[in-house]
Write an enzyme that holds these catalytic residues in place. Sequence first.
Site, PDB file in Angstrom:
ATOM      1  N   HIS A  59     -12.472 -33.082  31.991  1.00  0.00           N
ATOM      2  CA  HIS A  59     -13.365 -31.962  32.281  1.00  0.00           C
ATOM      3  C   HIS A  59     -13.387 -31.723  33.791  1.00  0.00           C
ATOM      4  O   HIS A  59     -13.248 -32.648  34.585  1.00  0.00           O
ATOM      5  CB  HIS A  59     -14.789 -32.274  31.823  1.00  0.00           C
ATOM      6  N   CYS A  88     -10.455 -31.787  26.244  1.00  0.00           N
ATOM      7  CA  CYS A  88     -11.259 -32.749  25.491  1.00  0.00           C
ATOM      8  C   CYS A  88     -11.143 -32.475  23.988  1.00  0.00           C
ATOM      9  O   CYS A  88     -10.078 -32.642  23.413  1.00  0.00           O
ATOM     10  CB  CYS A  88     -12.701 -32.738  25.983  1.00  0.00           C
TER      11      CYS A  88
END
Length: 489
Positions: A436, A329
Amino acid sequence: MQAPVLMVVGTASSVGKSTLVTALCRLAYRRGLRVAPFKAQNMSNNAAVTADGKEIARSTAVQAAAAGIAPTVAMNPILIKPEGQRRSQIIVEGRPWQSLTATDFWQRKAQLWSVVTRNLDHLRATYDLVIAEGAGSPVELNLKPGDIVNMRVARYAQAQTILVGDIDRGGIFAQLLGTLMLLEPEERQLITGCIVNRFRGDPSLFADGVTILEERSGLPVLGVIPWLDDLGLPEEDAVALEQPPVAPAHGLIIAVIRLPTIANFDDFDPLAREPGVVVRYIDHPLELTGAAAVILPGVKHTLAARHWLHERGFDNALREFTGAIVGICGGYQLLGERISDPLAVEGSGGEAAGLGLLPIETIFTTAKQTTQTIACAQVPWAGNEPLQGYEIHMGQSYRRGEAPAFLRIIQRGNTPTSADDGCISSDGRVWGCYLHGIFANDTFRRGWLRRLGWQPPTTPVARADPFDRLADHVAAALGPAVLDRLMRR
């Protein structure tokens, strides 16, 4: 008829409220109750994504899993995500509401009480029991006028309320008796008893302490819960990284850079649970010594993290590092060539050169991607199993030239799709993506670790279900009579 509410408040932050609620959710579930967790307001950059693409605190999602149900925004209607520079993004019912300073939030907090009560009422109409969690201490006297998470919730629901203190940090008598003394009389009447948490040693040695607490408070001590190592559950706050568990003296070392406003660091818990793997959180380039890989985690403020890396001397250290480099991310964004925030989405706006380790450019927009995601890795060592995870990000990253994607996304939410995500260097040493939870996929995780030289144990290590292990531990400390009283309908 509305379901009863059992509430857990604590003498301070990090005394074990979230863990106790998790245990109670599993114990209620095992009794056949339809039970749901509830936390009116949470402050954490560790977020989870619900099935309908909304954000709640990761700790609440864990509690829902313990209760055997899917998490929903009703369980955590307000989430505060610190951004740095004394600002936080306020998530209301799963969607970004405002980016505010603490002062601004305090002034606008009152209008959120109706959000709290609406969602709590919904849970009480849907389930047999709601187990609510407070935040910090319920007697921060300067903050009580704006309370929407502690005793105001208990009063609204007329909740049977447990007060928890942490004996491991010391001062358990001042913690519990002082908190009770500062409660208003109508609040104190809701306290059904106290719990002494994290006792090291034989709990019977605290028998005199129990007597003192009961005589001075007029309330029962519901239990003395012994310390339990290696829960196997995600930590809620980054403060947990400041006091890491004792790691083995040797093993495959994976360094995770402890960036400012680090987010979703539970991404790396599955790595830490593998035998022979040491996950080390680092603040300085010299700590890269001996690491087989370095990971740049998610962050709430990418540009601020970029400046921090430069000031700490990580630029050259990472370019000279010969092991594997991974970005998840915000960490993926940092690995690129340029990061731009023309709309000041992160606050001050601006742009900066990235680390230049992947040929990507990131541009921030106001649109926020929050989805549960299924993807396929585009590398042979990852196996053929689809990867389960989730996305939470506001920037979009664009690969330059012929740089290969790392993932192929095949589903977002319930919608099939086909989209590239991430990037991988030509030699396969550096990669990053927005997914994630990627390391929670066993085949992928172990395939990557093998590339780093990890040798799996010849005999698989059996692990008990962490929810049941925790529930058994708490049940033994409280006893059946106390549990019967707490979970009455």
